[in-house]
Design a protein around this motif. Structure first.
Motif, PDB file in Angstrom:
ATOM      1  N   LYS A  40     -16.699 -26.070 -15.898  1.00  0.00           N
ATOM      2  CA  LYS A  40     -17.167 -25.476 -14.653  1.00  0.00           C
ATOM      3  C   LYS A  40     -16.266 -25.887 -13.489  1.00  0.00           C
ATOM      4  O   LYS A  40     -15.939 -27.057 -13.320  1.00  0.00           O
ATOM      5  CB  LYS A  40     -18.604 -25.906 -14.357  1.00  0.00           C
ATOM      6  CG  LYS A  40     -19.184 -25.226 -13.123  1.00  0.00           C
ATOM      7  CD  LYS A  40     -20.636 -25.641 -12.894  1.00  0.00           C
ATOM      8  CE  LYS A  40     -21.199 -24.919 -11.662  1.00  0.00           C
ATOM      9  NZ  LYS A  40     -22.602 -25.292 -11.404  1.00  0.00           N
ATOM     10  N   SER A  43     -17.776 -25.741  -6.883  1.00  0.00           N
ATOM     11  CA  SER A  43     -18.295 -24.627  -6.105  1.00  0.00           C
ATOM     12  C   SER A  43     -17.350 -24.320  -4.953  1.00  0.00           C
ATOM     13  O   SER A  43     -16.582 -25.183  -4.518  1.00  0.00           O
ATOM     14  CB  SER A  43     -19.682 -24.974  -5.545  1.00  0.00           C
ATOM     15  OG  SER A  43     -19.579 -25.976  -4.551  1.00  0.00           O
ATOM     16  N   THR A  44     -17.408 -23.079  -4.459  1.00  0.00           N
ATOM     17  CA  THR A  44     -16.517 -22.710  -3.361  1.00  0.00           C
ATOM     18  C   THR A  44     -16.780 -23.573  -2.135  1.00  0.00           C
ATOM     19  O   THR A  44     -15.849 -23.941  -1.413  1.00  0.00           O
ATOM     20  CB  THR A  44     -16.693 -21.226  -3.011  1.00  0.00           C
ATOM     21  OG1 THR A  44     -18.075 -20.981  -2.710  1.00  0.00           O
ATOM     22  CG2 THR A  44     -16.257 -20.333  -4.159  1.00  0.00           C
ATOM     23  N   ARG A  45     -18.042 -23.910  -1.908  1.00  0.00           N
ATOM     24  CA  ARG A  45     -18.372 -24.742  -0.741  1.00  0.00           C
ATOM     25  C   ARG A  45     -17.784 -26.149  -0.882  1.00  0.00           C
ATOM     26  O   ARG A  45     -17.158 -26.679   0.037  1.00  0.00           O
ATOM     27  CB  ARG A  45     -19.891 -24.810  -0.577  1.00  0.00           C
ATOM     28  CG  ARG A  45     -20.331 -25.552   0.701  1.00  0.00           C
ATOM     29  CD  ARG A  45     -21.849 -25.706   0.730  1.00  0.00           C
ATOM     30  NE  ARG A  45     -22.519 -24.433   0.623  1.00  0.00           N
ATOM     31  CZ  ARG A  45     -22.730 -23.617   1.667  1.00  0.00           C
ATOM     32  NH1 ARG A  45     -22.312 -23.971   2.865  1.00  0.00           N
ATOM     33  NH2 ARG A  45     -23.352 -22.462   1.493  1.00  0.00           N
ATOM     34  N   ARG A  55     -14.168 -21.511   3.501  1.00  0.00           N
ATOM     35  CA  ARG A  55     -14.784 -21.198   2.207  1.00  0.00           C
ATOM     36  C   ARG A  55     -14.312 -19.844   1.698  1.00  0.00           C
ATOM     37  O   ARG A  55     -14.143 -19.656   0.482  1.00  0.00           O
ATOM     38  CB  ARG A  55     -16.308 -21.201   2.355  1.00  0.00           C
ATOM     39  CG  ARG A  55     -17.040 -21.005   1.047  1.00  0.00           C
ATOM     40  CD  ARG A  55     -18.548 -21.033   1.245  1.00  0.00           C
ATOM     41  NE  ARG A  55     -19.263 -20.815   0.001  1.00  0.00           N
ATOM     42  CZ  ARG A  55     -20.578 -20.678  -0.081  1.00  0.00           C
ATOM     43  NH1 ARG A  55     -21.321 -20.765   1.039  1.00  0.00           N
ATOM     44  NH2 ARG A  55     -21.165 -20.481  -1.252  1.00  0.00           N
ATOM     45  N   SER A  59     -12.986 -18.558  -2.015  1.00  0.00           N
ATOM     46  CA  SER A  59     -13.635 -17.422  -2.681  1.00  0.00           C
ATOM     47  C   SER A  59     -12.614 -16.354  -3.060  1.00  0.00           C
ATOM     48  O   SER A  59     -12.661 -15.797  -4.171  1.00  0.00           O
ATOM     49  CB  SER A  59     -14.715 -16.823  -1.773  1.00  0.00           C
ATOM     50  OG  SER A  59     -15.752 -17.753  -1.526  1.00  0.00           O
ATOM     51  N   TYR A  62     -10.582 -17.602  -6.013  1.00  0.00           N
ATOM     52  CA  TYR A  62     -11.370 -17.527  -7.252  1.00  0.00           C
ATOM     53  C   TYR A  62     -11.456 -16.083  -7.750  1.00  0.00           C
ATOM     54  O   TYR A  62     -11.355 -15.815  -8.956  1.00  0.00           O
ATOM     55  CB  TYR A  62     -12.772 -18.082  -7.011  1.00  0.00           C
ATOM     56  CG  TYR A  62     -12.890 -19.588  -7.149  1.00  0.00           C
ATOM     57  CD1 TYR A  62     -11.770 -20.402  -7.299  1.00  0.00           C
ATOM     58  CD2 TYR A  62     -14.146 -20.210  -7.154  1.00  0.00           C
ATOM     59  CE1 TYR A  62     -11.891 -21.770  -7.428  1.00  0.00           C
ATOM     60  CE2 TYR A  62     -14.281 -21.591  -7.287  1.00  0.00           C
ATOM     61  CZ  TYR A  62     -13.149 -22.356  -7.420  1.00  0.00           C
ATOM     62  OH  TYR A  62     -13.272 -23.714  -7.559  1.00  0.00           O
ATOM     63  N   SER A  73     -17.045 -15.459 -13.773  1.00  0.00           N
ATOM     64  CA  SER A  73     -18.149 -15.742 -12.856  1.00  0.00           C
ATOM     65  C   SER A  73     -19.467 -15.488 -13.563  1.00  0.00           C
ATOM     66  O   SER A  73     -19.665 -14.419 -14.160  1.00  0.00           O
ATOM     67  CB  SER A  73     -18.026 -14.850 -11.618  1.00  0.00           C
ATOM     68  OG  SER A  73     -19.141 -15.017 -10.772  1.00  0.00           O
ATOM     69  N   ARG A  76     -25.482 -17.015 -10.609  1.00  0.00           N
ATOM     70  CA  ARG A  76     -26.239 -18.188 -10.179  1.00  0.00           C
ATOM     71  C   ARG A  76     -25.770 -19.487 -10.824  1.00  0.00           C
ATOM     72  O   ARG A  76     -26.432 -20.523 -10.720  1.00  0.00           O
ATOM     73  CB  ARG A  76     -27.729 -17.998 -10.457  1.00  0.00           C
ATOM     74  CG  ARG A  76     -28.320 -16.802  -9.711  1.00  0.00           C
ATOM     75  CD  ARG A  76     -29.815 -16.765  -9.892  1.00  0.00           C
ATOM     76  NE  ARG A  76     -30.388 -15.629  -9.170  1.00  0.00           N
ATOM     77  CZ  ARG A  76     -31.702 -15.386  -9.081  1.00  0.00           C
ATOM     78  NH1 ARG A  76     -32.546 -16.223  -9.681  1.00  0.00           N
ATOM     79  NH2 ARG A  76     -32.141 -14.347  -8.412  1.00  0.00           N
ATOM     80  N   SER A  77     -24.655 -19.400 -11.538  1.00  0.00           N
ATOM     81  CA  SER A  77     -24.149 -20.627 -12.188  1.00  0.00           C
ATOM     82  C   SER A  77     -22.787 -21.060 -11.636  1.00  0.00           C
ATOM     83  O   SER A  77     -22.424 -22.225 -11.752  1.00  0.00           O
ATOM     84  CB  SER A  77     -24.031 -20.416 -13.708  1.00  0.00           C
ATOM     85  OG  SER A  77     -25.310 -20.173 -14.256  1.00  0.00           O
ATOM     86  N   GLY A  78     -22.038 -20.100 -11.083  1.00  0.00           N
ATOM     87  CA  GLY A  78     -20.737 -20.436 -10.521  1.00  0.00           C
ATOM     88  C   GLY A  78     -19.575 -19.907 -11.343  1.00  0.00           C
ATOM     89  O   GLY A  78     -19.714 -18.947 -12.114  1.00  0.00           O
ATOM     90  N   TYR A  79     -18.450 -20.576 -11.210  1.00  0.00           N
ATOM     91  CA  TYR A  79     -17.219 -20.134 -11.881  1.00  0.00           C
ATOM     92  C   TYR A  79     -16.855 -21.119 -12.983  1.00  0.00           C
ATOM     93  O   TYR A  79     -16.993 -22.338 -12.823  1.00  0.00           O
ATOM     94  CB  TYR A  79     -16.067 -20.047 -10.874  1.00  0.00           C
ATOM     95  CG  TYR A  79     -16.234 -18.953  -9.845  1.00  0.00           C
ATOM     96  CD1 TYR A  79     -15.692 -17.695 -10.057  1.00  0.00           C
ATOM     97  CD2 TYR A  79     -16.927 -19.188  -8.654  1.00  0.00           C
ATOM     98  CE1 TYR A  79     -15.832 -16.691  -9.109  1.00  0.00           C
ATOM     99  CE2 TYR A  79     -17.070 -18.189  -7.699  1.00  0.00           C
ATOM    100  CZ  TYR A  79     -16.521 -16.946  -7.936  1.00  0.00           C
ATOM    101  OH  TYR A  79     -16.659 -15.939  -7.002  1.00  0.00           O
TER     102      TYR A  79
END
Length: 490
Positions: A40, A43-45, A55, A59, A62, A73, A76-79
């Motif tokens: 994983k 996160s972008t944040r 941010r 994004s 990605y 992608s 709700r789980s991310g990249y």
């Protein structure tokens, strides 16, 4: 397993955008196997906070990595690193065997000596006073319109010019502009069969020397003169005669009988920037006609402003086809473009075209078409006007500063170009002066590289104003004068 953000860093000195850096960082980590399939991504944040970037920048990076198959992608789980992400092949190279290593010194049949280089550091843009020649000033270049022309050249309409193998041909749009717009400014008329595009002037000179010279022939070049040409003559193995120039450039009487090729920079002599008078040009052409030698005319900087009326090129006065004309866009656009051209009688161009086809076919099609757009839409002429205004101001400021600080012009009364040729006091080595000035963030070009290596001359140097702003010139000249006086007393 989640990839920790603490292991990811950006290069503060990179010239790429932040988005490009992030894309490259992640892609390289996946290709090298550092990031494994299914892991994983931050996160972008969190990634943006760690890198101290927006941010949206993370994004966008990605999203590009997803489009290229490196990431996936999940809602709700991310990249995550994709299971089908590209991987570099894992081969273990055999251990080196120094005892049986190839002796390349004996294997290479035609060794090439390294080219002569001016004393110029690669990071010259970091110097505060860069009086160096031939480099572009980004403040004067029309980036926006060049980008639009490049986009047009890469568009669907010009897909054929982008992808087609021209074989030995050139972009007809660019050739037509050269014939109808650019060459007539030098008084030259040429048919399409008499023009060949090259990868810059150095490439054009290489074609000419390869086709015209051999160990049994004699070439004449100016002294001082263009170091790159001297290297080419040395490599072809011909006999090279150095003819001393004076305040009017190459004297025809300095050319020995029996010469096969004479090389000259008649419009702006390299490096002194003097211009050969019309009478001397006529005498040079007369001798070429009567003694049956060929003239290679390197006509760089002709587009730059002059305080005198423009003089037609030597080629414009050629009635017998004895002049090989070399032009380039390096000084008026940017040297990294590597676009030049040859103008000569059709039999010579036919041979040069064949030689070019053996080594590279032709310059890249999309670069040719970008150039064609930039020239034909009027951006090139606007560029010349902008450069001309800036260079005229810089020239006036530098000339005044040179006089006020007591530096000596070796060729006073010059009418144009983008540099001055100066003489240092007796006993002062300009190579030593150049190295001393680096301590003050000043760059000059010592003249030794321009002279016959068998008769070294450390007394001259060149100051160019193509890459330095007007407001920095006076202080830079003052530092040069101070360092010169310091070495003269030593």
């Amino acid at each position: 397993m989640a990839i920790p953000t603490e292991t990811l860093f950006l290069d503060p000195d990179s010239e790429r955008t932040l988005q490009q850096q992030i894309q490259g960082l992640v892609a390289d980590s996946i290709l090298s196997g550092r990031f494994q399939a299914g892991e994983k991504m931050p996160s972008t944040r969190a990634f943006a906070k760690h890198l101290k970037v927006a941010r949206i920048t993370v994004s966008l990076a990605y999203n590009e990595l997803v489009a290229n198959g490196y990431l996936v992608s999940r809602d709700r789980s991310g990249y995550f690193v994709s299971d089908t992400a590209p991987r570099l092949p894992q081969f273990r190279p055999p251990p080196p065997d120094p005892e049986d290593a190839v002796d390349w010194d004996s294997v290479i049949a035609n060794p090439f000596a390294p080219p002569s280089e001016l004393v110029r550091p690669s990071d010259w843009r970091n110097y505060h006073f860069p009086f160096i020649y031939g480099q572009s000033d980004p403040r004067l270049f029309d980036h926006q319109n060049w980008r639009l022309c490049a986009l047009n050249a890469l568009g669907r309409k010009d897909f054929e010019s982008l992808t087609t193998d021209y074989y030995e041909r050139d972009d007809p749009v660019l050739i037509e502009y050269l014939r109808r717009q650019l060459l007539p400014r030098r008084g030259i008329s040429a048919r399409p069969e008499e023009v060949l595009l090259t990868m810059g002037a150095q490439n054009a000179l290489w074609f000419a020397t390869q086709l015209l010279l051999s160990p049994e022939k004699t070439a004449v070049m100016e002294n001082p003169g263009y170091a790159g040409l001297r290297d080419l003559l040395r490599q072809v193995g011909c006999r090279t005669v150095f003819a001393e120039v004076d305040q009017d450039g190459l004297p025809p009487e300095a050319i020995p009988h029996g010469a096969d090729v004479v090389c000259t920079t008649a419009s702006h002599h390299c490096p002194t920037s003097v211009t050969m008078p019309i009478a001397r040009r006529r005498e040079l052409l007369r001798r070429a006609r009567e003694e049956n030698f060929i003239i290679i005319e390197d006509d760089y900087e002709f587009e730059l402003p002059s305080l005198r009326a423009p003089t037609p090129a030597l080629k414009a006065q050629d009635r017998t086809g004895c002049v090989i004309y070399v032009g380039s866009f390096s000084k008026t656009l940017f040297p990294g473009l590597r676009m030049g051209y040859l103008v000569a009688p059709e039999p010579f161009i036919r041979q040069a075209r064949s030689l070019r086809a053996y080594i590279m076919r032709h310059p890249p099609g999309h670069v040719q078409r970008t150039m064609a757009y930039f020239l034909s839409l009027g951006h090139f002429d606007a560029q010349l006007t902008r450069m001309g205004d800036a260079f005229s101001r810089r020239r006036a400021v530098m000339e005044k500063a040179i006089e006020e600080n007591g530096l000596e012009l070796a060729t006073p009364g010059l009418s144009g170009g983008s540099s001055f040729w100066l003489r240092a006091p007796a006993g002062v080595s300009t190579t030593a002066l150049a190295l001393r000035l680096r301590e003050d963030s000043v760059l000059i070009e010592p003249g030794q590289a321009f002279f016959n290596p068998e008769e070294p001359n450390q007394n001259f140097y060149r100051l160019a104003y193509s890459s330095i702003a007007s407001n920095r010139i006076p202080q830079g000249i003052e530092l040069i004068a101070r360092a010169t006086e310091e070495l003269a007393r030593a």
